[in-house]
Design an enzyme around this catalytic site. Structure first.
Site, PDB file in Angstrom:
ATOM      1  N   ASN A  21     -15.224 -11.787 -15.332  1.00 43.95           N
ATOM      2  CA  ASN A  21     -15.098 -13.275 -15.202  1.00 43.95           C
ATOM      3  C   ASN A  21     -13.702 -13.768 -16.124  1.00 43.95           C
ATOM      4  O   ASN A  21     -12.705 -13.946 -15.260  1.00 43.95           O
ATOM      5  CB  ASN A  21     -16.320 -13.869 -15.684  1.00 43.95           C
ATOM      6  CG  ASN A  21     -16.006 -15.318 -15.242  1.00 43.95           C
ATOM      7  OD1 ASN A  21     -15.196 -15.980 -14.983  1.00 43.95           O
ATOM      8  ND2 ASN A  21     -17.389 -16.107 -15.149  1.00 43.95           N
ATOM      9  N   ASP A  22     -13.795 -13.899 -17.437  1.00 49.93           N
ATOM     10  CA  ASP A  22     -12.575 -14.518 -18.102  1.00 49.93           C
ATOM     11  C   ASP A  22     -11.455 -13.395 -17.967  1.00 49.93           C
ATOM     12  O   ASP A  22     -10.397 -13.740 -18.072  1.00 49.93           O
ATOM     13  CB  ASP A  22     -13.122 -14.532 -19.694  1.00 49.93           C
ATOM     14  CG  ASP A  22     -14.190 -15.703 -19.915  1.00 49.93           C
ATOM     15  OD1 ASP A  22     -14.126 -16.585 -18.678  1.00 49.93           O
ATOM     16  OD2 ASP A  22     -14.876 -15.419 -20.693  1.00 49.93           O
TER      17      ASP A  22
END
Lengths: 103, 471
Positions: B397-398
């Site tokens: 994700n990040d």
């Protein structure tokens, strides 16, 4: 061992550690952290000496805990590091064996 | 010149075996720093440990043999069984646990030496020795309790991050208290039982209160830091005991671990101080600042993705912690083998901090049987995304969030990311529509070339396998 000799050892070992790790590829960071975690398990020999020289019940109890923890550090560190590194193989070394097995 | 019997004395033999151990440790670590020789590296280091341990049994004047044997057997057996049985996904917390044990052992050595030194002033330690003993004791105890908290957090035993106003002030006060005790003991003003006990109590408390506010996402850096600290504590206690093997091994780990910690913190574009004191990196999403993301999430069916990948030239797979949680790495490799057999070029792109430790993803992929030459790190792969037909994001994700490049208000602004958004098609396998571990909205999910494949990682990849086979 005199203090100045100990300082020499300290300095040279610090450079060694830095140089050994400096060229490590990212894929080996976790195994290497685990491996260095195993290496400081050498605290076991110090803990053995401390317990081996302990006389009072208090010293013996703390020394016993120390050896227990140190043995855990050394043995556990070895177990997980070896398991991780066992899996590092290149596609050449792995060969068609596993591929063929799936088809 | 010493006589022949001096050379052959037990003490000289032990010193010689410690020299061998130091050599084997350094060679072992050196070999562990290349994938080709890594496997043998741990065997070298293991041999070194065995040599030193066996030699120490012949230490002159050593007593309490039964106690030593019992402690070694119990501690070793528990660690061996737990280390062999633990699932690969849980390796990070086990490293934290074993590291904490090492720190605790260093603190225990300091405690034994200090209690003895306090009991009888004659034959006690020099001021240098007692200074090193207390400093090593503080560091070891902090590493012990701190590592246990890190273990608890990664294991899911501690879910909340304890934070309150004035926390840093409190930590400083505890540290000041510990240093005050240390000074009293080292100078010999007050070296009795009370001062030594207070020193360790305060140090253990410091480890707890330092680590509790740090969020789960930052734990890799914290574990790495505590690993380095344990090494340092071992080196200091080595000085006290006059043990060269401990000084060398501890210092090597201390400096190597410090470098590793810096590398990890840099990969997240954060200073170490920031990790330790900012209280970010939590699952709570308190830091979910940043501009709102526009656009919509566009779902896609597995069958469409299967066709897209089967006819692609190049597919880059970006795994993250979600893949580990779903235990999807075996299915992912099965999918890749199907694609490779069809002539598709497949690469894995690993962000330095993907997962819970640097290299965590590599270990999981290696477990599934992925050859390491298919795996590329950030610098290697980032230019390749532009030529990729499909970037398959699974559980990351990040590390693929483009706001890190362009949104100055975002907490992750400046963090180097994988340029997955540059691929022609981006497929994101995701369980639901929530934000990630850090609570930051991911702009990648809303791009025009991004499609969302909802579902559990393992099930979704299973569908993709079926879809590719059906082509």
């Amino acid at each position: 061992m005199t203090g100045i000799v100990a300082l020499y050892i300290f300095m040279l070992a610090a450079f060694t550690g830095y140089e050994v790790i400096a060229k490590v590829p990212v894929i080996l960071h976790t195994p290497l952290m685990s491996g260095s975690n195993f290496v400081h398990g050498i605290v076991l020999v110090g803990a053995m000496v401390a317990l081996g020289a302990a006389t009072s019940p208090l010293e013996k109890s703390i020394g016993f805990i120390g050896v227990l923890l140190a043995a855990g550090n050394a043995v556990g560190g070895y177990a997980v590091t070896e398991r991780m590194l066992e899996m590092f193989k290149s596609s050449g070394a792995r060969g068609a064996g596993t591929r063929a097995g799936k088809h | 010149m010493g006589s022949m019997s001096d050379y052959l004395s037990a003490a000289a033999m032990i010193q010689a075996s410690y020299l061998v151990t130091a050599f084997l440790f350094i060679m072992g670590l050196k070999r562990m720093s290349s994938p080709v020789t890594a496997r043998s590296g741990i065997l070298w280091a293991g041999a070194g440990m065995l040599v030193a341990t066996l030699a120490t049994f012949f230490y002159p004047g050593l007593s309490n043999y039964p106690l030593i044997m019992i402690a070694v057997v119990i501690g070793g057996a528990i660690a061996w069984i737990s280390g062999r049985r633990v699932a690969m996904t849980n390796i990070p917390q086990m490293i934290a646990l074993y590291n904490g044990m090492g720190g605790g052992a260093a603190a225990a050595i300091a405690a034994v030496e200090l209690y003895r030194g306090g009991g009888m002033s004659s034959g006690g330690m020099s001021s240098t020795e007692s200074t090193l003993a207390v400093v090593g004791g503080i560091i070891g105890a902090v590493s012990f309790s701190g590592s246990l908290i890190a273990f608890g957090k990664l294991q899911g035993l501690i879910r909340k991050s304890l934070r309150f106003g004035g926390q840093q002030v409190l930590n400083l006060l505890i540290l000041a208290g510990a240093i005050a005790c240390a000074a009293l003991i080292a100078t010999g003003i007050q070296a009795g039982l009370g001062a030594v006990t207070a020193l360790f109590a305060l140090s253990l408390l410091l480890g707890l209160s330092m680590t509790l506010p740090i969020g789960g996402a930052d734990m890799p850096v914290v574990i790495s830091l505590y690993n380095a600290l344990t090494g340092l504590a071992v080196a200091f206690e080595g000085f006290v005991l006059g043990n060269a093997a401990m000084i060398i091994a501890g210092t090597v780990v201390g400096s190597a671990g410090t470098l590793l910690t810096q590398l990890m913190a840099r990969a997240m574009n954060r200073s170490l101080g920031n990790v330790l004191f900012s209280g970010f990196g939590d699952t709570g999403g308190a830091a979910a600042a940043g501009a709102a993301v526009s656009g919509s999430l566009k779902p896609i069916e597995a069958s469409d993705v299967g066709v897209m990948m089967a006819f692609a030239q190049k597919v880059i797979i970006v795994p993250g912690y979600g893949m580990a949680v779903a235990q999807a790495q075996h299915k992912v490799w099965e999918l890749c083998q199907l694609l490779i057999d069809r002539g598709v070029t497949v690469r894995f792109a690993i962000h330095p901090v993907a997962g819970r430790m640097p290299g965590h993803m590599n270990v999981l992929l290696a477990e599934a049987g992925v050859p390491y030459d298919l795996i590329a790190d950030l610098d290697e792969i980032n230019s390749e995304f532009e030529t990729a037909d499909v970037a398959l994001i699974i559980g990351a994700n990040d590390v693929v969030n483009p706001v890190a490049r362009n949104d100055k208000s975002s907490p992750i602004y400046g963090m180097p990311i994988l340029n997955a958004d540059k691929a022609k098609n981006v497929i994101v396998i995701k369980r639901g529509q929530g934000a990630g571990f850090s609570g930051i909205e991911n702009a990648l999910f809303y791009l025009d070339n991004t499609r969302m494949l909802y579902g559990d990682g393992q099930a979704a990849v299973g569908q993709l396998i079926a879809a590719v086979k059906a082509v």
